[in-house]
Design a protein around this motif. Structure first.
Motif, mmCIF file in Angstrom:
data_model
loop_
_atom_site.group_PDB
_atom_site.id
_atom_site.type_symbol
_atom_site.label_atom_id
_atom_site.label_comp_id
_atom_site.label_asym_id
_atom_site.label_seq_id
_atom_site.Cartn_x
_atom_site.Cartn_y
_atom_site.Cartn_z
ATOM 1 N N THR A 150 0.820 -1.205 0.000
ATOM 2 C CA THR A 150 0.000 0.000 0.000
ATOM 3 C C THR A 150 0.855 1.256 0.000
ATOM 4 O O THR A 150 0.371 2.349 -0.234
ATOM 5 N N ALA A 199 -11.675 -16.076 5.855
ATOM 6 C CA ALA A 199 -12.112 -14.701 6.098
ATOM 7 C C ALA A 199 -13.258 -14.337 5.163
ATOM 8 O O ALA A 199 -14.212 -13.658 5.556
ATOM 9 N N GLY A 219 -16.775 -13.239 6.723
ATOM 10 C CA GLY A 219 -17.188 -11.871 6.437
ATOM 11 C C GLY A 219 -18.471 -11.773 5.637
ATOM 12 O O GLY A 219 -19.020 -10.680 5.480
ATOM 13 N N ALA A 230 -13.817 -7.572 1.710
ATOM 14 C CA ALA A 230 -13.424 -6.572 2.700
ATOM 15 C C ALA A 230 -12.820 -7.258 3.924
ATOM 16 O O ALA A 230 -11.803 -6.822 4.465
ATOM 17 N N ALA A 231 -13.456 -8.363 4.355
ATOM 18 C CA ALA A 231 -12.936 -9.121 5.499
ATOM 19 C C ALA A 231 -11.577 -9.742 5.172
ATOM 20 O O ALA A 231 -10.679 -9.804 6.012
ATOM 21 N N GLN A 277 -9.342 -8.550 3.130
ATOM 22 C CA GLN A 277 -8.309 -7.508 3.176
ATOM 23 C C GLN A 277 -7.925 -7.225 4.626
ATOM 24 O O GLN A 277 -6.755 -7.068 4.946
ATOM 25 N N ARG A 278 -8.936 -7.201 5.507
ATOM 26 C CA ARG A 278 -8.710 -6.916 6.920
ATOM 27 C C ARG A 278 -7.909 -8.030 7.582
ATOM 28 O O ARG A 278 -6.899 -7.783 8.244
ATOM 29 N N ASP A 279 -8.357 -9.282 7.389
ATOM 30 C CA ASP A 279 -7.816 -10.398 8.169
ATOM 31 C C ASP A 279 -6.605 -11.065 7.529
ATOM 32 O O ASP A 279 -5.763 -11.616 8.225
ATOM 33 N N GLY A 312 -4.886 -9.650 4.637
ATOM 34 C CA GLY A 312 -4.045 -8.729 3.880
ATOM 35 C C GLY A 312 -4.136 -8.883 2.372
ATOM 36 O O GLY A 312 -3.253 -8.438 1.645
ATOM 37 N N SER A 338 -8.575 -6.191 -1.841
ATOM 38 C CA SER A 338 -9.945 -6.577 -2.183
ATOM 39 C C SER A 338 -10.226 -6.412 -3.669
ATOM 40 O O SER A 338 -11.203 -6.949 -4.167
#
Lengths: 306, 372
Positions: free
Chosen positions: A113, B51, B55, B317-318, B320-322, B324, B327
């Motif tokens: 990122t 995930a 999610g 989205a989950a 990406q959160r959990d 990495g 998305s």
């Protein structure tokens, strides 16, 4: 006045360069009877390829990688539009979405990122001795990155090839009357696939130009609709290399207007300038309507006797 | 591509069983594509897919507050695309129509301020639909009057709509302190209320379900619906045999399509974000193309495919959160799915196509037309 006009003309040619490259490629593709709406995807793939190539081995490698990536995406389109005979518009749209998603994913996977601060080497402008000193347009036309000069060459070569060679004649025949071309011994499918690949190389170079001659970096979705604008440029230029080059300059001028107005101190919302090329595309397409020049078989799905 | 034998085998199954087989096939293909992409990208595919599940469908909270909330605009935009494609209009502009719909609804609700009531809510929804129809109307006019390819015009209008919203939230509609590029919050009375207390699920989801059923009925059982299908299936035959004014029918379908997408934008502003800002839509209008194509342009199918893609985006989205995983990988997978659908439903020689559509008309309620 030249203080304002000079930078404006330079910016016009600079922003017109990638548009002209992509539109010249699309001219060949459409002349063969295929409309590649996936050009937007080809350009973003070329931009990403350029980033990868240039960060590994410099500017030249960047352009080569950009062209290669463009060809790869274009051949994927050819697989669906030519080999499988699928709807060209829907295939092209899907190809564009695919390329946008793929480049976005790879970009974040490879560079994380924190990629925002990523920079690539860029081409600097090179003055053509003598010509760049011409009054008025000299600097705008002849003090540009080498890729702009290559674009001038593509205009001439494209014209010569399309109208003065047997292969060019076969290409135009495939676009005007595929049945007659087939009867004359032209392999319409092969001609179109080659045209799409060449269009992919030029579209990839257009994307590479965005990265290596303008932005100096990559951003997700940085093609920003230029593929679709290039398709409008082709129609406005009436499917003729010279006309297409002039039409690309017109769009370059529209994008460069913001420099002119900033310099003149006009206070208009900047979003108006950003939206201008897109609005101009609509006007150009409406203006190009009903005029002759479109290949007769453009966009039609051929019943290639299986 | 599936070999011809497989396709014929599936067609012999009863319709209900057939749709289950197809749905399972699609889900399996999606997961396989995603797993392959994750593996190729060097991610932990098992962790990412876990995930994705937690999610999206993994809990009742994920289902209501993530999956169905995202499915609502996808279903409405998917209906917009399906209706247009049915009429032979390639409206790729649902994204722009959604944005102007959101802008119009927000402008109206914000203008009413604290005086807003349920009347404001209805008016804002109507304003969103109207704005979407007008935005599509530009492309419809250009198509009918100048024969401008609507694929290009609608995409250009998507960009213009984006800049229009960018201007509005920094100009006339910006919050009074002029710090953030967004409008003030819409008054609670003008919002779409939560459907289930304690979740983010709002009444808009019922609007999406209703729209699906109504559009299905309209296309199947009314004269207007027949004209739309006839105009899309074969413009020249419809003109000659059915005395249908194809230009007018397709233009109206185009406007209705824009209205649906505009409504999606209004619902998003009034039910989820409560304010207008840039990047309000994570590309719902583009995903809607995959939603509509996957549903074979069938309104009730859009309800199912919209929910599937809502789950996919919520799960992404989950992920990406959990785990990495970026998305945007979902965009590439969705596009691949469109391409696979194109490959297996490509136009067949005329003789077999006629019998196919006849048998599908007998089986399916709407006689699902092959892709244009």
């Amino acid at each position: 006045v030249t203080d304002i006009l000079g930078p404006f003309l330079e910016a016009t040619v600079r922003t017109a360069t990638p548009l002209a490259l992509a539109a010249l490629g699309e001219t060949l593709v459409e002349r063969s009877g295929v409309i590649n709406i996936g050009l937007e995807g080809v350009i973003i793939a070329g931009a990403f390829g350029a980033l990868v190539g240039a960060s590994a081995a410099g500017v030249i490698a960047g352009f080569a990688a950009g062209a290669t990536a463009g060809i790869a995406i274009a051949l994927l389109f050819a697989l669906f539009a030519v080999a499988l005979g699928a709807d060209q518009i829907i295939s092209g749209t899907a190809i564009t979405l695919f390329a946008l998603g793929l480049t976005g994913t790879l970009y974040r996977a490879l560079y994380g990122t924190a990629g925002a601060s990523l920079t690539t080497p860029t081409l600097s402008p090179v003055a053509i001795p003598g010509l760049s000193l011409l009054p008025g347009i000299g600097r705008a036309l002849f003090y540009q990155p080498p890729v702009t000069y290559a674009t001038y060459a593509v205009v001439g070569l494209g014209w010569w090839w399309l109208y003065r060679t047997h292969a060019g004649l076969a290409l135009r025949a495939a676009g005007e009357n595929p049945a007659a071309a087939t009867a004359a011994g032209v392999s319409v499918g092969r001609v179109r696939t080659v045209a799409i690949a060449v269009g992919g190389a030029l579209g990839g170079l257009a994307g590479a130009t965005l990265v290596l001659a303008q932005a100096g970096t990559f951003a997700e979705g940085m093609s920003a609709g230029r593929g679709f604008i290039a398709i409008a440029v082709v129609a406005l230029g009436r499917w003729h290399p010279l006309g297409v080059a002039l039409a690309a300059l017109l769009f370059g001028a529209a994008s460069a207007l913001q420099f002119l107005f900033q310099a003149a101190g006009w206070a208009l919302p900047y979003q108006i300038f950003l939206a201008l090329p897109y609005v101009l595309t609509l006007v150009a397409l409406a203006g190009a309507a009903g005029r002759s020049g479109a290949p007769a078989a453009l966009g039609r799905i051929e019943e290639q006797g299986a | 591509m599936a070999p011809a034998g497989t396709g014929r085998g599936i067609r012999q199954l009863p319709p209900s069983l057939r749709s289950i087989v197809v749905a399972a096939g699609v889900a399996a293909t999606l997961l396989a594509l995603l797993a392959a992409a994750l593996h190729a990208g060097g991610y932990d595919a098992g962790r990412a897919l876990t995930a994705l599940w937690t999610g999206s469908f993994g809990s009742s909270y994920a289902l209501t507050s993530a999956t169905l909330v995202r499915a609502t605009p996808l279903v409405l935009c998917g209906l917009a695309v399906a209706l247009a494609f049915r009429a032979g209009v390639l409206n790729i502009g649902a994204e722009g129509q959604l944005l102007v719909g959101a802008a119009a609804a927000a402008a109206l609700a914000v203008a009413r301020g604290e005086r807003a009531g349920s009347g404001t809510l209805v008016a804002a929804l109507a304003a969103g639909a109207l704005a979407g129809a007008l935005w599509a109307g530009i492309a419809a006019f250009l198509r009918r009057r100048f024969r401008v390819l609507e694929v290009i015009s609608t995409i250009m209008l998507n960009f213009v709509a984006g800049y229009l919203v960018a201007y509005l939230v920094r100009g006339p509609l910006q919050e009074p302190l002029r710090i953030y590029p967004q409008t003030v919050s819409i008054a609670p009375a003008a919002r779409l209320a939560p459907l289930i207390p304690g979740t983010r699920l709002h009444w808009g989801v019922l609007l999406a379900v209703t729209a699906s059923v109504v559009l299905w009925w309209l296309l199947r059982s009314t004269a207007a619906g027949f004209r739309v299908r006839a105009a899309g299936a074969g413009p020249s035959a419809a003109t000659v045999a059915g005395q249908i004014d194809v230009g007018r029918v397709t233009a109206r379908a185009f406007l209705a399509s824009g209205a649906l997408a505009g409504l999606a934008g209004a619902v998003e502003v009034l039910g989820v974000t409560y304010a207008l800002y840039e990047n309000l839509s994570p590309g719902y209008g583009y995903t809607a193309i995959a939603v509509a194509l996957l549903a074979r342009l069938h309104p009730l199918g859009v309800l199912a495919s919209g929910t599937l893609f809502g789950a996919l985006e919520a799960g992404a989205a989950a992920m990406q959160r959990d785990a990495g995983v970026p998305s945007v990988v979902v965009t590439a997978v969705e596009a691949l799915l469109i391409l696979i659908i194109l490959a297996v439903t490509r136009p067949r020689p005329r003789s077999t196509r006629a019998s196919d559509s006849a048998s599908e008309a007998a089986q399916g309620p709407v006689g699902a037309t092959p892709l244009p």
